[in-house]
Design an enzyme around this catalytic site. Sequence first.
Site, PDB file in Angstrom:
ATOM      1  N   ARG A   5      11.412  -1.494  11.489  1.00  0.00           N
ATOM      2  CA  ARG A   5      10.169  -1.037  12.114  1.00  0.00           C
ATOM      3  C   ARG A   5       9.831  -1.914  13.299  1.00  0.00           C
ATOM      4  NH1 ARG A   5       4.954   0.223   8.409  1.00  0.00           N
ATOM      5  NH2 ARG A   5       3.865  -0.867  10.076  1.00  0.00           N
ATOM      6  N   LYS A  23       0.830  -1.216   0.000  1.00  0.00           N
ATOM      7  CA  LYS A  23       0.000   0.000   0.000  1.00  0.00           C
ATOM      8  C   LYS A  23       0.861   1.261   0.000  1.00  0.00           C
ATOM      9  CE  LYS A  23      -2.202  -0.807   3.946  1.00  0.00           C
ATOM     10  NZ  LYS A  23      -1.714  -2.122   4.370  1.00  0.00           N
ATOM     11  N   ARG A  83      -9.859   1.137   8.581  1.00  0.00           N
ATOM     12  CA  ARG A  83      -9.350  -0.215   8.845  1.00  0.00           C
ATOM     13  C   ARG A  83     -10.358  -1.046   9.621  1.00  0.00           C
ATOM     14  NH1 ARG A  83      -3.538   0.421   8.735  1.00  0.00           N
ATOM     15  NH2 ARG A  83      -2.344  -1.375   9.387  1.00  0.00           N
ATOM     16  N   ARG A 131      -0.611  -9.076  13.354  1.00  0.00           N
ATOM     17  CA  ARG A 131      -1.185  -8.056  12.467  1.00  0.00           C
ATOM     18  C   ARG A 131      -1.986  -8.703  11.338  1.00  0.00           C
ATOM     19  NH1 ARG A 131       4.006  -5.414  11.055  1.00  0.00           N
ATOM     20  NH2 ARG A 131       2.895  -3.977   9.710  1.00  0.00           N
ATOM     21  N   ARG A 156      11.323  -6.245   5.101  1.00  0.00           N
ATOM     22  CA  ARG A 156      11.227  -4.833   5.507  1.00  0.00           C
ATOM     23  C   ARG A 156      11.818  -4.638   6.899  1.00  0.00           C
ATOM     24  NH1 ARG A 156       5.459  -1.967   5.508  1.00  0.00           N
ATOM     25  NH2 ARG A 156       5.198  -2.983   7.513  1.00  0.00           N
TER      26      ARG A 156
HETATM   27  P1  AMP Z   1       0.499   0.656   8.971  1.00  0.00           P
HETATM   28  O1  AMP Z   1       1.636   1.596   8.806  1.00  0.00           O
HETATM   29  O2  AMP Z   1      -0.696   1.024   8.096  1.00  0.00           O
HETATM   30  O3  AMP Z   1       0.894  -0.792   8.835  1.00  0.00           O
HETATM   31  O4  AMP Z   1      -0.027   0.825  10.477  1.00  0.00           O
HETATM   32  C1  AMP Z   1       0.822   0.546  11.574  1.00  0.00           C
HETATM   33  C2  AMP Z   1       0.015   0.427  12.854  1.00  0.00           C
HETATM   34  O5  AMP Z   1      -0.657   1.663  13.122  1.00  0.00           O
HETATM   35  C3  AMP Z   1      -1.095  -0.608  12.833  1.00  0.00           C
HETATM   36  O6  AMP Z   1      -0.610  -1.902  13.147  1.00  0.00           O
HETATM   37  C4  AMP Z   1      -2.009  -0.079  13.932  1.00  0.00           C
HETATM   38  O7  AMP Z   1      -1.469  -0.312  15.222  1.00  0.00           O
HETATM   39  C5  AMP Z   1      -1.946   1.425  13.695  1.00  0.00           C
HETATM   40  N1  AMP Z   1      -2.969   1.906  12.729  1.00  0.00           N
HETATM   41  C6  AMP Z   1      -2.730   2.450  11.500  1.00  0.00           C
HETATM   42  N2  AMP Z   1      -3.876   2.805  10.916  1.00  0.00           N
HETATM   43  C7  AMP Z   1      -4.871   2.488  11.774  1.00  0.00           C
HETATM   44  C8  AMP Z   1      -6.287   2.588  11.722  1.00  0.00           C
HETATM   45  N3  AMP Z   1      -6.913   3.100  10.655  1.00  0.00           N
HETATM   46  N4  AMP Z   1      -6.992   2.146  12.790  1.00  0.00           N
HETATM   47  C9  AMP Z   1      -6.379   1.636  13.877  1.00  0.00           C
HETATM   48  N5  AMP Z   1      -5.047   1.497  13.992  1.00  0.00           N
HETATM   49  C10 AMP Z   1      -4.285   1.911  12.947  1.00  0.00           C
END
Ligand code: AMP
Length: 203
Positions: free
Chosen positions: A144, A22, A98, A155, A138
Amino acid sequence: MHAAPHIRLHRLLLLAPPGAGKGTQAKRLSSQFGLQHISSGELLRQEVAAGTEIGNLAKDDLARGDLVPDEVILDMVLSRVCAAARSGRGYILDGFPRTVSQAEALHQELGSEPEVYLEVAIHLSVSREELRRRLLARAHREGRADDTRSTIEHRLEVFDGLTEPLLAFYERQGLLVTVNGEQSEDQVTAALLDVLGARPARV
Ligand code: AMP
């Protein structure tokens, strides 16, 4: 000289599990077409790094790979998404919504304005095996905190339980398109451009 191609659709959501690409694809499309890229995960990581109130509320969830509560996310993201949507510039949502309740909140805010609401929700489909491989790669590259082996598994489960139902939500709205995300980055970009109705600029 050839100008950049045009796209027909400018308001999109990338909907996919962690590791599906993404962020990579959103960055490419936003820089090529001047769309506003809104990544809820990036915004949260910035809040954590800056030690803000939102950052403090979110950091344990982020580290565990759990979702941050809807209220916190909506507080942080919704007004930003609405402003981007109404700016007329076009936008890419990456990682938000999400959960079904986040999607409902977005629909409630913008659904009655067809000229600003989403035009397409693109599901990048990638096998579990490939997702694990990419996330571990990654982890190696970027370090990360949530790319560890056990957090990755968690996740993926969170995606299945809480985010996957959004596929049906957007299918019902007639917005869902699935793209094979398992191809090379360039092939995925080409497939996305196709969905967005890209055509070469006139010279
Ligand atoms: P990402 O960078 O999109 O993989 O997001 C990393 C982490 O941020 C996720 O594992 C969640 O802990 C949190 N997160 C990101 N976007 C959301 C969302 N829309 N709702 C809830 N938690 C989120």
